[in-house]
Design an enzyme around this catalytic site. Structure first.
Site, mmCIF file in Angstrom:
data_model
loop_
_atom_site.group_PDB
_atom_site.id
_atom_site.type_symbol
_atom_site.label_atom_id
_atom_site.label_comp_id
_atom_site.label_asym_id
_atom_site.label_seq_id
_atom_site.Cartn_x
_atom_site.Cartn_y
_atom_site.Cartn_z
ATOM 1 N N ASP A 111 30.764 -0.051 -2.265
ATOM 2 C CA ASP A 111 30.580 0.793 -1.079
ATOM 3 C C ASP A 111 31.692 0.500 -0.065
ATOM 4 O O ASP A 111 31.488 0.546 1.150
ATOM 5 C CB ASP A 111 29.209 0.588 -0.446
ATOM 6 C CG ASP A 111 28.815 1.714 0.522
ATOM 7 O OD1 ASP A 111 29.552 2.713 0.607
ATOM 8 O OD2 ASP A 111 27.778 1.573 1.192
ATOM 9 N N LEU A 115 25.182 -1.301 9.619
ATOM 10 C CA LEU A 115 26.224 -1.502 8.621
ATOM 11 C C LEU A 115 26.820 -0.159 8.224
ATOM 12 O O LEU A 115 26.101 0.837 8.072
ATOM 13 C CB LEU A 115 25.655 -2.199 7.389
ATOM 14 C CG LEU A 115 25.401 -3.701 7.536
ATOM 15 C CD1 LEU A 115 24.513 -4.201 6.409
ATOM 16 C CD2 LEU A 115 26.716 -4.479 7.557
ATOM 17 N N ALA A 116 28.132 -0.132 8.066
ATOM 18 C CA ALA A 116 28.850 1.112 7.782
ATOM 19 C C ALA A 116 29.727 0.908 6.552
ATOM 20 O O ALA A 116 30.941 0.755 6.653
ATOM 21 C CB ALA A 116 29.689 1.527 8.983
ATOM 22 N N ASP A 174 27.344 -7.982 -1.318
ATOM 23 C CA ASP A 174 28.256 -8.583 -0.331
ATOM 24 C C ASP A 174 27.593 -9.665 0.494
ATOM 25 O O ASP A 174 28.244 -10.314 1.324
ATOM 26 C CB ASP A 174 28.865 -7.514 0.582
ATOM 27 C CG ASP A 174 27.836 -6.783 1.438
ATOM 28 O OD1 ASP A 174 26.616 -6.957 1.204
ATOM 29 O OD2 ASP A 174 28.253 -6.022 2.327
ATOM 30 N N ARG A 182 0.812 -1.222 0.000
ATOM 31 C CA ARG A 182 0.000 0.000 0.000
ATOM 32 C C ARG A 182 0.843 1.269 0.000
ATOM 33 O O ARG A 182 0.333 2.333 -0.358
ATOM 34 C CB ARG A 182 -0.962 -0.017 1.195
ATOM 35 C CG ARG A 182 -2.137 -0.955 0.995
ATOM 36 C CD ARG A 182 -3.195 -0.765 2.070
ATOM 37 N NE ARG A 182 -2.738 -1.265 3.363
ATOM 38 C CZ ARG A 182 -2.896 -2.522 3.775
ATOM 39 N NH1 ARG A 182 -3.493 -3.406 2.977
ATOM 40 N NH2 ARG A 182 -2.464 -2.902 4.961
#
Length: 355
Positions: A251, A283-284, A227, A207
């Site tokens: 990244d 996550l970094a 990854d 929706r």
């Protein structure tokens, strides 16, 4: 000259590849040898080998050297959200590195921020700015900027999208709380892509389709991180079916290629734990390299030819680069040579062997 199994625009061909700075000829012949692919192009990379783009020229060059060893012959040096002074240092460093000996491997810059939603920064340092044409003009004056990631729901964002698109910059939607309609307005204003698809954006609900729903419904281009941590392989396969120009990025951050420990991500210190990089429980960025991305994609059932093209030909076309991304006469001799296990054996940049 190289010989083996060459990935040409028509598919794999068994033969010999003749080149200097550019591809000169492809000769079909009953020879054996390794896999010869176009060099990988990474349009979202912050660092690697313990160094990062935000350090300036030395950090940019160290990042390029690290990723070259993994088959990446072209990358967009990618900034993180930071005060304008820090971004100026990074962009000047990118420009200086482009003028240096590794400049052939730099495809200009990707600004991931600072025009991001403060509520969707993820591991981005806490220095977002509202969309501002004057600030954007300053940043664009410091180095060639090819891609800008921004949040389209912010006040002034659509005007900035139009300005950047008129300058030839690829605008990508990311780190955003936008709904479907707000994101659609950005596409209609000139935005082209989606940054690390599925991550740091509103998800798909039947929706409220969100930014992910828009990307799957009518996205022409998007980047994703293969990854195995940022996106489930099944979700990647859904995106492959829906988005014609899906391409893959690392990244990667400074922690890529390094042992477990703490590393910089702009103003943050992030922790590498096994294959992931974390800021607390978020996550970094990643430790991914594009040779590992290729191995992952093939292991998940994506044909080698398609996986390789989505690491080379697709990102080249997205950036409008006609001189690379494929092995054909007249194209740059940017090449990666792999064994049958898809491990890097040799890397060539403009015909010069670097690995």
């Amino acid at each position: 000259m190289l010989q083996g199994y060459i990935l040409t625009p028509q598919g794999f061909l068994r033969g010999r590849l003749h080149f200097s700075e550019a591809i000169e000829a492809i000769e079909e012949a009953p020879v054996d040898g390794p896999l010869i692919l176009p060099g990988f192009l990474d349009l979202h990379v912050h660092g690697g080998g313990g160094r990062e783009v935000m350090e300036g020229q030395e950090g940019v060059e160290a990042t390029v050297r690290f990723h070259l060893r993994h088959g990446t012959t072209g990358l967009l040096a990618t900034t993180v959200t930071a005060p304008l002074g820090s971004l100026e240092k990074a962009l000047r460093g990118i420009r200086e590195a482009m003028e240096g000996p590794l400049g052939k491997a730099l495809l200009w810059a990707h600004l991931e921020g600072p025009f991001l939603n403060p509520g969707r920064l993820g591991a981005q340092p806490p220095f977002p700015l509202p969309p501002d044409r004057e600030a954007a003009e300053l940043l664009l004056s410091l180095a060639p900027v090819r891609v800008v990631t921004l949040a389209p729901e912010l006040p002034g964002a659509l005007e900035l999208v139009r300005f950047l698109a008129e300058r030839g910059v690829r605008v990508q939607l990311g780190h955003t709380e936008a709904g479907y309609e707000e994101a659609l307005a950005a596409l209609e204003s000139g935005a082209m892509g989606f940054t690390h698809l599925y991550n740091a954006m509103t998800g798909l609900h039947h929706r409220t389709p969100g930014v992910v729903g828009l990307a799957l419904e009518r996205g022409r281009w998007a980047e994703a991180i293969p990854d195995g941590l940022h996106v489930h392989p099944a979700a990647l396969k859904v995106a492959l079916k829906a988005i014609p120009g899906l391409y893959f990025v690392s990244d990667a951050v400074a922690a890529a290629g390094m042992p477990d420990g703490t590393y910089p991500l702009g103003a943050h210190r992030v922790e590498k734990r096994k294959e992931g990089v974390w800021l607390g429980e978020s996550l970094a960025g990643s430790t991914l390299t594009l040779d590992q991305a290729l191995r992952n994609l093939v292991a998940w059932g994506i044909p080698l030819e398609e996986a390789a093209r989505r690491l080379s030909w697709y990102p080249a076309r997205y950036l409008g680069l006609s001189d690379r991304g494929e092995i054909a006469p007249g194209k740059r001799a940017d090449l990666v040579v792999l064994d049958q296990g898809l491990k890097v054996l040799e890397v060539y940049l403009g015909g010069q062997r670097l690995v």
